[in-house]
Design a protein around this motif. Sequence first.
Motif, PDB file in Angstrom:
ATOM      1  N   ILE A  62     106.545 -58.049 -36.042  1.00 49.84           N
ATOM      2  CA  ILE A  62     105.280 -57.844 -35.323  1.00 49.84           C
ATOM      3  C   ILE A  62     104.246 -57.192 -36.228  1.00 49.84           C
ATOM      4  O   ILE A  62     103.086 -57.622 -36.294  1.00 49.84           O
ATOM      5  N   ILE A  63     104.659 -56.148 -36.946  1.00 53.91           N
ATOM      6  CA  ILE A  63     103.739 -55.450 -37.853  1.00 53.91           C
ATOM      7  C   ILE A  63     103.280 -56.381 -38.968  1.00 53.91           C
ATOM      8  O   ILE A  63     102.100 -56.393 -39.336  1.00 53.91           O
ATOM      9  N   GLN A  77     103.061 -64.580 -27.780  1.00 53.00           N
ATOM     10  CA  GLN A  77     103.729 -65.864 -27.549  1.00 53.00           C
ATOM     11  C   GLN A  77     104.952 -66.016 -28.437  1.00 53.00           C
ATOM     12  O   GLN A  77     105.979 -66.543 -28.014  1.00 53.00           O
ATOM     13  N   ARG A  78     104.835 -65.546 -29.666  1.00 58.90           N
ATOM     14  CA  ARG A  78     105.952 -65.659 -30.617  1.00 58.90           C
ATOM     15  C   ARG A  78     107.179 -64.899 -30.134  1.00 58.90           C
ATOM     16  O   ARG A  78     108.318 -65.371 -30.267  1.00 58.90           O
ATOM     17  N   PHE A  79     106.981 -63.730 -29.535  1.00 60.53           N
ATOM     18  CA  PHE A  79     108.114 -62.901 -29.117  1.00 60.53           C
ATOM     19  C   PHE A  79     108.345 -62.921 -27.604  1.00 60.53           C
ATOM     20  O   PHE A  79     109.140 -62.135 -27.100  1.00 60.53           O
ATOM     21  N   GLU A  80     107.615 -63.812 -26.909  1.00 63.37           N
ATOM     22  CA  GLU A  80     107.764 -63.962 -25.458  1.00 63.37           C
ATOM     23  C   GLU A  80     107.554 -62.625 -24.742  1.00 63.37           C
ATOM     24  O   GLU A  80     108.330 -62.214 -23.881  1.00 63.37           O
ATOM     25  N   ARG A  81     106.477 -61.958 -25.134  1.00 65.02           N
ATOM     26  CA  ARG A  81     106.101 -60.682 -24.522  1.00 65.02           C
ATOM     27  C   ARG A  81     104.699 -60.795 -23.946  1.00 65.02           C
ATOM     28  O   ARG A  81     103.970 -61.751 -24.226  1.00 65.02           O
ATOM     29  N   THR A  82     104.322 -59.813 -23.166  1.00 61.81           N
ATOM     30  CA  THR A  82     102.946 -59.779 -22.656  1.00 61.81           C
ATOM     31  C   THR A  82     102.029 -59.237 -23.755  1.00 61.81           C
ATOM     32  O   THR A  82     102.483 -58.507 -24.649  1.00 61.81           O
ATOM     33  N   GLU A  83     100.761 -59.578 -23.678  1.00 58.06           N
ATOM     34  CA  GLU A  83      99.794 -59.089 -24.659  1.00 58.06           C
ATOM     35  C   GLU A  83      99.672 -57.562 -24.585  1.00 58.06           C
ATOM     36  O   GLU A  83      99.494 -56.895 -25.607  1.00 58.06           O
ATOM     37  N   SER A  84      99.773 -57.008 -23.371  1.00 59.38           N
ATOM     38  CA  SER A  84      99.672 -55.548 -23.220  1.00 59.38           C
ATOM     39  C   SER A  84     100.855 -54.853 -23.883  1.00 59.38           C
ATOM     40  O   SER A  84     100.710 -53.769 -24.458  1.00 59.38           O
ATOM     41  N   TYR A  89     102.612 -51.455 -28.335  1.00 57.21           N
ATOM     42  CA  TYR A  89     103.492 -51.183 -29.468  1.00 57.21           C
ATOM     43  C   TYR A  89     102.680 -50.953 -30.742  1.00 57.21           C
ATOM     44  O   TYR A  89     102.956 -50.028 -31.517  1.00 57.21           O
ATOM     45  N   LEU A  90     101.661 -51.786 -30.958  1.00 58.22           N
ATOM     46  CA  LEU A  90     100.827 -51.628 -32.146  1.00 58.22           C
ATOM     47  C   LEU A  90     100.051 -50.317 -32.107  1.00 58.22           C
ATOM     48  O   LEU A  90      99.827 -49.692 -33.153  1.00 58.22           O
ATOM     49  N   GLU A  91      99.642 -49.895 -30.912  1.00 62.95           N
ATOM     50  CA  GLU A  91      98.940 -48.615 -30.786  1.00 62.95           C
ATOM     51  C   GLU A  91      99.874 -47.470 -31.173  1.00 62.95           C
ATOM     52  O   GLU A  91      99.459 -46.523 -31.866  1.00 62.95           O
ATOM     53  N   ARG A  92     101.126 -47.537 -30.736  1.00 63.53           N
ATOM     54  CA  ARG A  92     102.101 -46.506 -31.127  1.00 63.53           C
ATOM     55  C   ARG A  92     102.328 -46.539 -32.639  1.00 63.53           C
ATOM     56  O   ARG A  92     102.485 -45.493 -33.277  1.00 63.53           O
ATOM     57  N   SER A  93     102.344 -47.740 -33.189  1.00 59.38           N
ATOM     58  CA  SER A  93     102.546 -47.890 -34.638  1.00 59.38           C
ATOM     59  C   SER A  93     101.369 -47.320 -35.411  1.00 59.38           C
ATOM     60  O   SER A  93     101.539 -46.744 -36.493  1.00 59.38           O
ATOM     61  N   GLY A  97     101.069 -44.276 -38.287  1.00 57.47           N
ATOM     62  CA  GLY A  97     100.573 -44.635 -39.607  1.00 57.47           C
ATOM     63  C   GLY A  97     101.185 -45.897 -40.184  1.00 57.47           C
ATOM     64  O   GLY A  97     101.046 -46.165 -41.384  1.00 57.47           O
ATOM     65  N   LEU A  98     101.837 -46.697 -39.333  1.00 56.14           N
ATOM     66  CA  LEU A  98     102.490 -47.916 -39.812  1.00 56.14           C
ATOM     67  C   LEU A  98     101.506 -49.067 -39.986  1.00 56.14           C
ATOM     68  O   LEU A  98     101.721 -49.951 -40.817  1.00 56.14           O
ATOM     69  N   VAL A  99     100.455 -49.077 -39.194  1.00 57.66           N
ATOM     70  CA  VAL A  99      99.408 -50.098 -39.316  1.00 57.66           C
ATOM     71  C   VAL A  99      98.049 -49.425 -39.183  1.00 57.66           C
ATOM     72  O   VAL A  99      97.943 -48.323 -38.640  1.00 57.66           O
ATOM     73  N   LYS A 100      97.025 -50.096 -39.668  1.00 61.06           N
ATOM     74  CA  LYS A 100      95.669 -49.586 -39.566  1.00 61.06           C
ATOM     75  C   LYS A 100      94.876 -50.421 -38.575  1.00 61.06           C
ATOM     76  O   LYS A 100      95.137 -51.604 -38.402  1.00 61.06           O
TER      77      LYS A 100
END
Length: 236
Positions: A62-63, A77-84, A89-93, A97-100
Motif C-alpha cells: 500500500i505504501i 480496489q487492489r486490496f478489496e478495501r474501502t477508500e476510507s 491507514y495512510l494517515e496513520r502511516s 513518518g512512513l509516507v509524506k
Amino acid sequence: MLDTTNQVVNISQLAKHLNRSNNSVSKKICDLRKMEEMPAVNKTLQIDSKGRGYSEEEKKQIINMYKRGSQIKEIAQRFERTESSITNYLERSRKKGLVKSRRTNWTVDQENWLIENIQFDENGYTSNLPDLARYLKRVPSNISTKIVNLRKEDRIATKPDKSKTNVKSKEAHQRFNDARFAHLGRSEKKMMSSTENVQNSKVIQVIQTIIVDQEGNKTYQFYSFDGDLIVEKKTN
C-alpha cells in the motif's frame, strides 16, 4: 470454538455452561491469551475484507503504491478495501513518518500567477477556473479555496455578488430549460420558462463537500457549478 482469526465465537454458550457472565468468560479468554495458553487474534486471516487487519506485506505494498502516485480508489480496489480504510491507514502511516503528504504548498510565483490570470464574470465569480486548475496542476476546489484566502488577505479585490447567480450556472440552467422544453411550441416554452425563472430566481445549483479532520470536526463547503466556493461552515 475459534474462527479463522482465532476469535472465540461461542462465548454465550460457554458462559451458560459455566454459569458465568459473558464478560467474565471474555476476560478469562483474554487472560489465557496473555499467558499464551490460547492463540492470539490475527485479523489479517479474516475472510471478509471489512474490518480485516493489514498484513505486513499488504502494508508495504500500500505504501509503495501510494509513493508511486497511485490514487486511493486504485489502491482500495487492489486490496478489496474501502477508500476510507486505505485513507485511514495512510494517515496513520503519515503520523509515523512512513509516507509524506502529497499536498504541496503554494509558492509566491504560483500565487502571483493566479492573481494576474484569474478572470471574473459580470457578477464577480471566477470564470476561468478549469484553465487555472489545468495550468497549476491542481484540483478546482483547491484553486477556489486559495482564491477565498487571497480575498481575505485583500490580494484579490473583486468579490462575488452573493445576491446574484454565477453567470455560468445561470447559462447552464437556461440550457437545461431549453432542452427540457424543446418539445413544446415557442410561445408555450417561453411562458413556462419565464414562470420557472420567476419562481426559481434565487435558486443556485451547488456542489457540497464534507471534510472530516483527525479530531472528527466537519467542514461543509458549498461550491458553485464551476467550482467557486460559495460558503463554508465548520462544526465540532
